[in-house]
Design a protein around this motif. Structure first.
Motif, short mmCIF file in Angstrom:
data_model
loop_
_atom_site.label_atom_id
_atom_site.label_comp_id
_atom_site.label_asym_id
_atom_site.label_seq_id
_atom_site.Cartn_x
_atom_site.Cartn_y
_atom_site.Cartn_z
N ALA A 125 0.84 -1.20 0.00
CA ALA A 125 0.00 0.00 0.00
C ALA A 125 0.87 1.25 0.00
O ALA A 125 0.57 2.21 -0.71
CB ALA A 125 -0.93 -0.01 1.22
N LYS A 126 1.96 1.23 0.78
CA LYS A 126 2.86 2.37 0.82
C LYS A 126 3.49 2.62 -0.56
O LYS A 126 3.55 3.76 -1.02
CB LYS A 126 3.95 2.17 1.86
N GLN A 127 3.94 1.57 -1.23
CA GLN A 127 4.51 1.71 -2.57
C GLN A 127 3.49 2.30 -3.54
O GLN A 127 3.80 3.20 -4.32
CB GLN A 127 5.00 0.36 -3.09
N ARG A 128 2.27 1.80 -3.50
CA ARG A 128 1.23 2.31 -4.39
C ARG A 128 0.93 3.77 -4.09
O ARG A 128 0.78 4.58 -5.01
CB ARG A 128 -0.05 1.47 -4.25
N LEU A 129 0.86 4.12 -2.81
CA LEU A 129 0.59 5.50 -2.42
C LEU A 129 1.74 6.41 -2.83
O LEU A 129 1.52 7.52 -3.34
CB LEU A 129 0.34 5.58 -0.92
N ASP A 130 2.98 5.96 -2.63
CA ASP A 130 4.15 6.76 -3.03
C ASP A 130 4.13 7.05 -4.52
O ASP A 130 4.36 8.17 -4.95
CB ASP A 130 5.45 6.05 -2.66
N ARG A 131 3.81 6.03 -5.33
CA ARG A 131 3.73 6.23 -6.79
C ARG A 131 2.62 7.21 -7.15
O ARG A 131 2.78 8.08 -8.00
CB ARG A 131 3.50 4.90 -7.50
N TRP A 132 1.49 7.10 -6.46
CA TRP A 132 0.35 7.96 -6.74
C TRP A 132 0.68 9.42 -6.36
O TRP A 132 0.33 10.35 -7.09
CB TRP A 132 -0.86 7.47 -5.96
N LEU A 133 1.38 9.60 -5.24
CA LEU A 133 1.70 10.96 -4.79
C LEU A 133 2.77 11.62 -5.64
O LEU A 133 2.85 12.86 -5.71
CB LEU A 133 2.13 10.94 -3.32
N GLU A 134 3.62 10.83 -6.30
CA GLU A 134 4.65 11.37 -7.18
C GLU A 134 4.07 11.97 -8.44
O GLU A 134 4.66 12.84 -9.05
CB GLU A 134 5.67 10.28 -7.54
#
Length: 62
Positions: free
Chosen positions: A52-61
């Motif tokens: 979830a953190k990886q997905r969120l990091d990609r989304w926030l970038e």
């Protein structure tokens, strides 16, 4: 497993006598979201915290 009617009856028993209809609606909403979340997890449609953190990091970038 409790029926929907039994779950609502139990919720109403736990809520204070002076709760509002809005309070009841909110608690029903949360109960349903938790039920759906548990169902998703049981069906393998969840994410580990790291995923979830990886997905969120990609989304926030973006």
């Amino acid at each position: 497993m409790l029926s929907a009617k039994q779950e609502v009856t139990e919720l109403l028993r736990r809520l204070p006598d002076d709760c509002t209809l809005e309070d009841i609606q909110y608690h029903l909403y949360v109960m349903e979201k938790l039920r759906k979340g548990r169902e998703d997890i049981a069906l393998g449609r969840g994410y580990l915290n790291s995923e979830a953190k990886q997905r969120l990091d990609r989304w926030l970038e973006s």
